[in-house]
Structures are given as structure tokens and as C-alpha cells.
Design a protein around this motif. Structure first.
Motif, short mmCIF file in Angstrom:
data_model
loop_
_atom_site.label_atom_id
_atom_site.label_comp_id
_atom_site.label_asym_id
_atom_site.label_seq_id
_atom_site.Cartn_x
_atom_site.Cartn_y
_atom_site.Cartn_z
N LEU A 38 33.00 -46.40 -17.46
CA LEU A 38 32.03 -46.81 -16.44
C LEU A 38 30.60 -46.70 -16.97
CD1 LEU A 38 33.65 -45.22 -13.29
CD2 LEU A 38 33.38 -47.67 -13.74
N ALA A 39 30.32 -45.63 -17.71
CA ALA A 39 28.98 -45.45 -18.28
C ALA A 39 28.66 -46.54 -19.28
CB ALA A 39 28.87 -44.08 -18.91
N GLU A 40 29.66 -46.93 -20.07
CA GLU A 40 29.46 -48.00 -21.06
C GLU A 40 29.16 -49.33 -20.37
OE1 GLU A 40 33.00 -48.18 -23.43
OE2 GLU A 40 32.61 -46.25 -24.40
N ASP A 41 29.75 -49.55 -19.21
CA ASP A 41 29.60 -50.82 -18.49
C ASP A 41 28.40 -50.81 -17.54
OD1 ASP A 41 31.87 -51.67 -19.78
OD2 ASP A 41 33.20 -51.26 -18.09
N ALA A 42 27.72 -49.68 -17.42
CA ALA A 42 26.60 -49.59 -16.48
C ALA A 42 25.47 -50.51 -16.94
CB ALA A 42 26.10 -48.15 -16.39
N PRO A 43 24.86 -51.19 -15.98
CA PRO A 43 23.74 -52.09 -16.34
C PRO A 43 22.56 -51.28 -16.87
CG PRO A 43 23.97 -51.95 -13.95
CD PRO A 43 25.12 -51.18 -14.56
N ASP A 44 21.85 -51.85 -17.82
CA ASP A 44 20.66 -51.20 -18.37
C ASP A 44 19.52 -51.47 -17.40
OD1 ASP A 44 18.64 -50.12 -19.84
OD2 ASP A 44 18.82 -51.50 -21.52
N ASN A 45 18.96 -50.41 -16.85
CA ASN A 45 17.87 -50.57 -15.87
C ASN A 45 16.50 -50.58 -16.52
OD1 ASN A 45 19.66 -50.66 -13.71
ND2 ASN A 45 19.71 -48.43 -13.53
N GLY A 46 16.44 -50.84 -17.83
CA GLY A 46 15.17 -50.93 -18.51
C GLY A 46 14.54 -49.59 -18.81
N SER A 47 15.26 -48.52 -18.60
CA SER A 47 14.65 -47.21 -18.87
C SER A 47 15.03 -46.69 -20.21
CB SER A 47 15.03 -46.19 -17.81
OG SER A 47 16.39 -46.27 -17.46
N ASN A 80 46.31 -31.43 -20.75
CA ASN A 80 44.97 -31.60 -20.19
C ASN A 80 44.74 -33.02 -19.70
OD1 ASN A 80 42.54 -30.50 -19.39
ND2 ASN A 80 41.51 -31.00 -21.29
N GLY A 81 45.80 -33.68 -19.28
CA GLY A 81 45.71 -35.06 -18.80
C GLY A 81 44.88 -35.21 -17.55
N MET A 82 44.89 -34.20 -16.69
CA MET A 82 44.11 -34.29 -15.45
C MET A 82 42.63 -34.48 -15.78
SD MET A 82 45.79 -31.56 -12.72
CE MET A 82 44.37 -30.56 -12.84
N THR A 83 42.16 -33.84 -16.81
CA THR A 83 40.75 -33.94 -17.19
C THR A 83 40.48 -35.15 -18.06
OG1 THR A 83 40.56 -31.53 -17.07
CG2 THR A 83 38.86 -32.70 -18.33
N THR A 84 41.31 -35.38 -19.07
CA THR A 84 41.02 -36.45 -20.02
C THR A 84 41.12 -37.83 -19.40
OG1 THR A 84 43.30 -36.42 -20.86
CG2 THR A 84 41.67 -35.09 -22.04
N LYS A 85 42.02 -38.01 -18.43
CA LYS A 85 42.12 -39.32 -17.77
C LYS A 85 40.83 -39.65 -17.03
CE LYS A 85 47.05 -39.88 -17.03
NZ LYS A 85 47.96 -40.50 -16.10
N VAL A 86 40.28 -38.68 -16.33
CA VAL A 86 39.05 -38.89 -15.58
C VAL A 86 37.88 -39.09 -16.55
CG1 VAL A 86 37.42 -37.85 -13.94
CG2 VAL A 86 39.90 -37.65 -13.57
N GLU A 87 37.83 -38.30 -17.62
CA GLU A 87 36.76 -38.45 -18.60
C GLU A 87 36.75 -39.86 -19.21
OE1 GLU A 87 37.56 -35.21 -21.27
OE2 GLU A 87 36.38 -33.80 -20.08
N THR A 88 37.93 -40.41 -19.48
CA THR A 88 38.02 -41.75 -20.04
C THR A 88 37.42 -42.78 -19.08
OG1 THR A 88 39.97 -41.22 -21.35
CG2 THR A 88 39.61 -43.54 -20.85
N ILE A 89 37.76 -42.68 -17.82
CA ILE A 89 37.23 -43.62 -16.83
C ILE A 89 35.72 -43.48 -16.71
CG2 ILE A 89 37.26 -44.28 -14.37
CD1 ILE A 89 39.78 -45.07 -16.08
N GLU A 90 35.23 -42.25 -16.66
CA GLU A 90 33.79 -42.03 -16.55
C GLU A 90 33.06 -42.60 -17.78
OE1 GLU A 90 32.14 -41.17 -13.99
OE2 GLU A 90 33.80 -40.47 -12.76
N ARG A 91 33.63 -42.43 -18.97
CA ARG A 91 33.02 -42.96 -20.19
C ARG A 91 32.96 -44.49 -20.12
NH1 ARG A 91 35.46 -45.05 -24.27
NH2 ARG A 91 37.44 -44.01 -23.90
#
Length: 104
Positions: free
Chosen positions: A95-104, A82-93
Motif C-alpha cells: 500500500l505504501a508503494e502504491d500511495a500517490p506522491d503528494n509532492g512532499s 510469524n505469519g500473523m505479522t508478516t502477512k499484514v506487513e506485506t500488505i502495508e508495504r
């Protein structure tokens, strides 16, 4: 293993959509996990089964032309499924962790 590949029939003219569709059909009929985008088809499975599908897809794309260009990139990582899925999920996770907090 995960293999990303692209096949192009040589000598089929400028419009090769039908031949590429024939190759993608081989992949879809294989039953292996796969994705197709504008540049590559990615397929995941064991070495022999993946390479057999790539071979048959190249043959389908080149039917009637006798010549095919094949571009292939492989990630051979024993024991990973299931590497096709887990590799992308890792990157998305990440990116979400590094996303700026928009105060919401």
C-alpha cells in the motif's frame, strides 16, 4: 497454522460478553501469538496446540449453556512462522508503494 475463530454461547441470552471474555482469556493464557478484534480472535502455532486452545476456548464460552456456535477459518502453511505479522506487513508495504506522491 493461523486460525481465526469466533465462539458464541447459545442460550446465554443477548449479552454474552462475559462468556466471550472467558474464551479470550484461554487464548491469552496459552502463550501463543494472538490478536482479538471485534469479530474474531486469531491465534498462531502448531496444529495440535492451536486446536487445543480453540477447543478449550469454546468450552469456556459455553460453560453452563451446553451449546456453542464456532466459526473457524484456518491457514495451514507448513514451515511459516510469524505469519500473523508478516502477512499484514506485506500488505502495508504494498500500500505504501502504491500511495500517490503528494509532492512532499
Amino acid at each position: 497454522m493461523i486460525v481465526a475463530f469466533s465462539v458464541t454461547p447459545i442460550g446465554a441470552g443477548r449479552h454474552v460478553g462475559r462468556q466471550v471474555a472467558d474464551a479470550v482469556r484461554v487464548v491469552r493464557d496459552s502463550g501463543l501469538p494472538h490478536r482479538t478484534d471485534s469479530m474474531f480472535t486469531t491465534i498462531e502455532g502448531e496444529w495440535d496446540e492451536v486446536m487445543d486452545v480453540v477447543r478449550r476456548a469454546a468450552e469456556a464460552a459455553g460453560a453452563g449453556t451446553g451449546r456453542v456456535s464456532l466459526v473457524l477459518k484456518a491457514d495451514i502453511n507448513e514451515g511459516v512462522t510469524n505469519g500473523m505479522t508478516t502477512k499484514v506487513e506485506t500488505i502495508e508495504r504494498l500500500l505504501a508503494e502504491d500511495a500517490p506522491d503528494n509532492g512532499s
